[in-house]
Each structure stands twice: as C-alpha cells, then as structure tokens.
Design a protein around this motif. Structure first.
Motif, PDB file in Angstrom:
ATOM      1  N   ASP A  11       0.814  -1.216   0.000  1.00 22.55           N
ATOM      2  CA  ASP A  11       0.000   0.000   0.000  1.00 22.55           C
ATOM      3  C   ASP A  11       0.850   1.269   0.000  1.00 22.55           C
ATOM      4  OD1 ASP A  11      -2.366  -1.369  -0.116  1.00 22.55           O
ATOM      5  OD2 ASP A  11      -2.697  -1.385   2.048  1.00 22.55           O
ATOM      6  N   ASP A  12       2.149   1.129   0.268  1.00 20.14           N
ATOM      7  CA  ASP A  12       3.062   2.266   0.133  1.00 20.14           C
ATOM      8  C   ASP A  12       3.622   2.359  -1.289  1.00 20.14           C
ATOM      9  OD1 ASP A  12       2.740   3.002   2.772  1.00 20.14           O
ATOM     10  OD2 ASP A  12       4.452   1.823   3.483  1.00 20.14           O
ATOM     11  N   ILE A  13       3.414   1.312  -2.073  1.00 16.99           N
ATOM     12  CA  ILE A  13       3.854   1.309  -3.472  1.00 16.99           C
ATOM     13  C   ILE A  13       2.715   1.780  -4.371  1.00 16.99           C
ATOM     14  CG2 ILE A  13       4.672  -0.134  -5.379  1.00 16.99           C
ATOM     15  CD1 ILE A  13       5.885  -2.005  -3.240  1.00 16.99           C
ATOM     16  N   ILE A  14       1.585   1.112  -4.271  1.00 15.89           N
ATOM     17  CA  ILE A  14       0.386   1.508  -5.013  1.00 15.89           C
ATOM     18  C   ILE A  14      -0.491   2.297  -4.040  1.00 15.89           C
ATOM     19  CG2 ILE A  14      -1.526   0.734  -6.451  1.00 15.89           C
ATOM     20  CD1 ILE A  14       1.290  -0.004  -7.487  1.00 15.89           C
ATOM     21  N   GLN A  15      -0.365   3.605  -4.093  1.00 17.27           N
ATOM     22  CA  GLN A  15      -1.022   4.473  -3.111  1.00 17.27           C
ATOM     23  C   GLN A  15      -2.390   4.920  -3.631  1.00 17.27           C
ATOM     24  OE1 GLN A  15       2.499   7.160  -2.810  1.00 17.27           O
ATOM     25  NE2 GLN A  15       2.403   6.675  -0.624  1.00 17.27           N
ATOM     26  N   ASP A  16      -3.390   4.181  -3.232  1.00 17.18           N
ATOM     27  CA  ASP A  16      -4.754   4.416  -3.708  1.00 17.18           C
ATOM     28  C   ASP A  16      -5.199   5.854  -3.456  1.00 17.18           C
ATOM     29  OD1 ASP A  16      -7.610   3.169  -4.393  1.00 17.18           O
ATOM     30  OD2 ASP A  16      -7.840   4.383  -2.580  1.00 17.18           O
ATOM     31  N   HIS A  17      -4.931   6.377  -2.269  1.00 13.36           N
ATOM     32  CA  HIS A  17      -5.402   7.721  -1.928  1.00 13.36           C
ATOM     33  C   HIS A  17      -4.738   8.788  -2.795  1.00 13.36           C
ATOM     34  CE1 HIS A  17      -1.698   7.280   0.405  1.00 13.36           C
ATOM     35  NE2 HIS A  17      -1.646   8.594   0.524  1.00 13.36           N
ATOM     36  N   VAL A  18      -3.489   8.569  -3.178  1.00 12.37           N
ATOM     37  CA  VAL A  18      -2.787   9.528  -4.040  1.00 12.37           C
ATOM     38  C   VAL A  18      -3.394   9.518  -5.444  1.00 12.37           C
ATOM     39  CG1 VAL A  18      -0.573  10.091  -5.121  1.00 12.37           C
ATOM     40  CG2 VAL A  18      -0.649   9.354  -2.722  1.00 12.37           C
ATOM     41  N   ILE A  19      -3.711   8.333  -5.937  1.00 14.11           N
ATOM     42  CA  ILE A  19      -4.310   8.212  -7.269  1.00 14.11           C
ATOM     43  C   ILE A  19      -5.664   8.902  -7.310  1.00 14.11           C
ATOM     44  CG2 ILE A  19      -5.235   6.586  -8.964  1.00 14.11           C
ATOM     45  CD1 ILE A  19      -3.146   4.561  -7.978  1.00 14.11           C
ATOM     46  N   VAL A  20      -6.507   8.585  -6.335  1.00 15.49           N
ATOM     47  CA  VAL A  20      -7.853   9.162  -6.292  1.00 15.49           C
ATOM     48  C   VAL A  20      -7.788  10.679  -6.164  1.00 15.49           C
ATOM     49  CG1 VAL A  20      -9.995   9.274  -4.968  1.00 15.49           C
ATOM     50  CG2 VAL A  20      -8.892   7.064  -5.374  1.00 15.49           C
TER      51      VAL A  20
END
Length: 545
Positions: free
Chosen positions: A59-68
C-alpha cells in the motif's frame, strides 16, 4: 492452525506480552511456509518461497489515496489548453534528455502523477487538446524509436491452470476448455513453425498448475533455445510471461542465462476489483502479485515487464497505478520496467465478464491512454497485441507503440497444426486464452508495415552488446540511438526478406531499405550500414553493429 496462531498473537498483544511476539511471529512464519508447501502438493502453488525476505508495504507502493486525489484535483486543469500544453512541453524536454544526467537506468519519468492525471482527465471530445497530446506522443516516439517496430510471437506451452480468474478462458472453473501441454516433440515443432515464419523473438507463456511444473518450464526454455531450422532459423530472444515466482525460483530462471524480459500483468491495481475478479488460486493474492517484480529484481532479473488488463477497472486509475509501480522499481532497484503492455479485454470462452467488461474502454479513450503512457515513460517499450484490429493497431503505432505481436495464436500447439481455413477459423473459439482481432499472417503484417513506412525489426543487438542502462542513455542523450538501432533493424529486415520474404515483400522491402539506409544517419553510419547490408546479402546471418 493458522487461525489459532493469529488468535494467539492477538491474545499476547492484549495481555501485554509484547516481548514474546517475535518468537510467535517466527512460529507463524514457519506455519505459513509449511502451508505453502502443502498448497503446492495440493496443486495450489506453482512456486514456493524458500528465501523469505522483507519488502516495502504494497500500500506504500500503489497508493490508492494519491491516485484518487490526483484524478479529483486535476479535473479543471484538464479543461485548460494552456496548462495541458505546458505539461506536454515539459514532458517533451524530459524525454529529449534536455537536462538529464545519464544514470545506471534507461527509465525516465516523463510525467508527474498530477501531470499524468491532468492528461487522463482530458475529454477525448476536445479535438485540439487531443491533437496536442497525440502530436507530443508521436514526436517522442519518433525521437527515440524512429519508424522501427519490433515483432514477436507468443508461444503458449500449456493451458492447465489452478487459478479462477473471471475474465480468462484458461481459468480452473472453465470445464468446457480442452486442456493440454506440449510434449518435447510438439514444442520443437511449434518453434520450428515460428522460425519458418521469420520469428526471432518469442514470448513464452503457460498456466499455473502441477500438471505443468516450473521444472517442466525450465526444460522447455532449453528446448526452445536449441531448435534450429533451415536456412538459419533460431530464436535470439526469449521473453516469458509466466505465473508469479518466488525469489528462489527467480534465481533459477536467471541462472538459465536464456531469458530476456520477465513479464507479469497485475491485471488490475484496484484492490477491491482484483479481489472480485480473482476468485481462487495463488493469483488471488494481490500483495504477492505486486511484489513479484521486486523478487525478480533481487534475483538479478532486472529486465521486467508490467501490464494491466484494460476493462476491469477505470483506465485512468490503472495508468496512474502502473506509473507508480514503475517508479517504485526505479527508486528501489535503479531499473524501471523494460516494457509495459496495454491489453484490452477481449471475449474469452465461457467468461461473461469478458463479453461485457465492467469498465469497457472505447477506441478514443484507448488511443488516449496509449499516447499518455508513451509520454509518461518515453524510454520504456510499449507492447501491442493482436487483441486489437489491424485498423486500431495502425492508429496506436502512430501514438506510441514500439513492439507488436505478429501472426499470433493463443491456442496450445496452434502453430504446427493443420493450416486449413477451417482450423484457422475455429482455433480462437476452441482453446485460446482469448479471441483475436488481427488474424493476419506474419508476412502480411510485414508488408503492411512497410507500406506504411515502418521498418519491421527483429533486432536483439543492444542486449548482446551491453548497450543497456547507463551506456544506452549516454548514447540517447548524444542523439546517437538512430545510428545504432536503425541500421540493425535494417539488417534484420534484409535477413527476413532474403530467407522468408514473398516476392511482394522483397520488392517493397528493398525500396524501403534503400531509402532508410541513409535517412538520419551520420556519414560513418551510412558507410557501415552499406558494408554490413552487403554481408547480409552475401548470405551472412545475425549481422549487427
């Protein structure tokens, strides 16, 4: 047993016995290891980890909140032509290495996440802005790749699979599919058939099942590399797209010294969608799949490929997540992905999801996302499959694609079967992983590419001469890529025409080579190209700079 261990951990924590947690965790790890071995014995794991290591949290690699947040924040900026043009200008300068100091990697990030999100939010109906995006992608592609298109073929060895992926014909739950694996004799016949089509580069694939083990796959790689046919058929680069491997098995794959790129698609980076689409099997472990490329890097396989299956979730999210994954590999290991594939969902036998993708991507948005990826990762190869129609492939070549499959079949053993029209018409409906939209044979694709002004290429010279990483980027910054790559592509095309070309191909090809052997080349490169082309025409094979 595992659930009991987890309960014990919770009890210890609540009871204030923190100092005992490491010991209990070690017991849990051993239990997990035994569970993994048991799963393999039951056919649920193709590759078991024998070298447990610590990795960065997924979750530190694929950061969902950053993408959204990036997609939400840039909606208005995407409507501003001036802002979009500023982004494109900056991206072009980065791709041209204007202020770039060559390092050990060929990876260059052309767009920040916010810039990429802005372009993704551009409405495809805005013709002027879209034209600017396409023009930038084309300029970057021409600067780095010129008019060269690398060709390859996929080779499916087995379609047994324990995974149950809703969109795939090979999934374990598809009981109507005829399962098979190539024997050694059949594999040799497949490779020979591909060589007789002129192929030099293969992408080798298999499902995940104990009926076709990783040991069997390693043996197959040896077999493929040993096949020779007249007049000079041989495979010069073997790339693989196989199930997720443990670090220990990555080392075994590396030790063959026969593998080019290790490719693994995440399919979707959106965690809830991933869980929904992957019902059962080892592939259903999201975190393990994301970390596969880390294990490849740690094993010395630093030539890796990424990919998502467009149609499973919002393409904007997937593009940003792919960029995040690529940036992670570059930061962590000093080597971003060598390739990124852009498959779009196609109908697959018995899959309702594939017939009606939940997030279907239309042609206009698909062309847009390809162009944006080219701008975002200018020095990363982009791969186009025969999932797309000939017309769509032509469009996508203009905005970023640098490699494409030719004469593809996704059925096990399809290349050496009876080549009747009935067989050809029915193959994709019988045992293929998905249906194809481009059924042209290799020779037709080669001719069509040449008619469009492209140079079909089977070159593998840079890998064999060590022109990779920092060495390659120094050549790129000096603007000299063309003096190496263009002549080498012409040598492979001339070799193909001499050995396998139809009369039509030879006529068109000779005219193309005559024009291209001087275009954009230095005087010394022109002279060298002329001499080496003469060697090819005298019967010498595998000529390169």
């Amino acid at each position: 047993m595992l659930s009991q261990a987890a309960s014990s951990l919770g009890g210890l924590a609540s009871g204030g016995l923190g100092p005992l947690l490491p010991a209990v965790a070690a017991v849990g790890a051993r239990l997990l290891g035994r569970s993994g071995l048991l799963q393999q014995q039951r056919g649920l794991q193709w590759s078991v980890e024998k070298e447990p290591q610590s990795y960065k949290a997924v979750d530190d690699i694929i950061q969902d909140h950053v993408i959204v947040a990036a997609l939400e924040k840039t909606q208005q900026a995407a409507k501003d032509p001036a802002r979009v043009r500023d982004i494109l200008t900056a991206a072009k300068e980065r791709s041209f290495l204007t202020n770039h100091k060559p390092g050990p990697s060929e990876y260059v990030q052309g767009l920040t996440y916010e810039e990429c999100a802005t372009l993704l939010n551009v409405d495809v109906g805005n013709e002027q802005i879209m034209s600017d995006i396409f023009d930038t992608a084309f300029a970057i592609k021409q600067r780095i790749y010129g008019n060269r298109i690398v060709l390859f073929a996929p080779l499916y060895i087995a379609n047994y699979c324990v995974n149950n992926c809703r969109y795939c014909a090979f999934r374990q739950g598809n009981k109507s599919l005829e399962r098979s694996a190539l024997t050694d004799k059949q594999l040799r016949e497949e490779v020979a058939a591909l060589q007789q089509q002129g192929h030099r580069r293969l992408l080798v694939l298999t499902g995940e099942h104990p009926k076709y083990t990783f040991d069997s796959f390693l043996k197959a790689i040896d077999t493929i590399s040993s096949v020779r046919t007249e007049p000079c058929g041989n495979i010069r680069r073997i790339n693989v797209e196989i199930p997720s491997l443990s670090l220990s098995d990555m080392r075994r794959l590396k030790a063959t010294d026969k593998i080019g790129t290790y490719t693994l698609f995440q399919e979707t980076y959106h965690r809830p969608t991933f869980k929904h689409m992957h019902i059962a099997g080892p592939k259903s472990d999201y975190d393990n799949r994301v970390m596969t490329h880390d294990r490849a890097m740690r094993a010395g396989l630093d030539d890796v490929g990424l990919g998502t299956l467009f149609g499973l979730y919002d393409y904007k999210y997937e593009v940003l997540a792919t960029l995040m994954h690529a940036n992670h590999l570059e930061r962590e290991y000093g080597a971003g992905p060598h390739t990124i594939s852009v498959p779009r969902m196609r109908p697959a036998d018995g899959s309702d999801v594939s017939l009606a993708p939940p997030y279907a991507v239309d042609d206009a948005n698909f062309k847009k996302l390809v162009a944006i990826l080219r701008i975002a990762v200018p020095y990363t190869g982009m791969i186009l499959s025969t999932r797309e129609s000939p017309e769509m492939r032509t469009e996508l070549l203009r905005v970023g694609m640098s490699q494409m499959s030719a004469g593809s079949k996704t059925d096990v053993g399809a290349y050496h079967r009876d080549d009747s029209k009935a067989t050809e018409d029915n193959l994709a409906d019988l045992n293929g992983q998905f249906t194809l939209a481009d059924h042209r044979p290799v020779q037709d694709i080669v001719v069509d590419l040449m008619k469009e002004g492209y140079v079909p290429s089977w070159c593998t010279a840079c890998y064999r001469k060590g022109r990779t990483g920092e060495h390659f980027m120094k050549i790129a910054k000096a603007g000299n890529i063309h003096n190496f790559c263009h002549p080498n592509s012409l040598f492979t095309l001339q070799e193909y025409l001499n050995d396998y070309g139809s009369e039509e191909a030879k006529q068109i090809g000779q005219d193309l080579i005559e024009r291209e052997r001087v275009v954009g080349l230095s005087d010394s490169a022109q002279n060298l190209t002329k001499r080496k082309l003469a060697k090819v025409n005298a019967g010498e094979h595998d000529v390169y700079i």
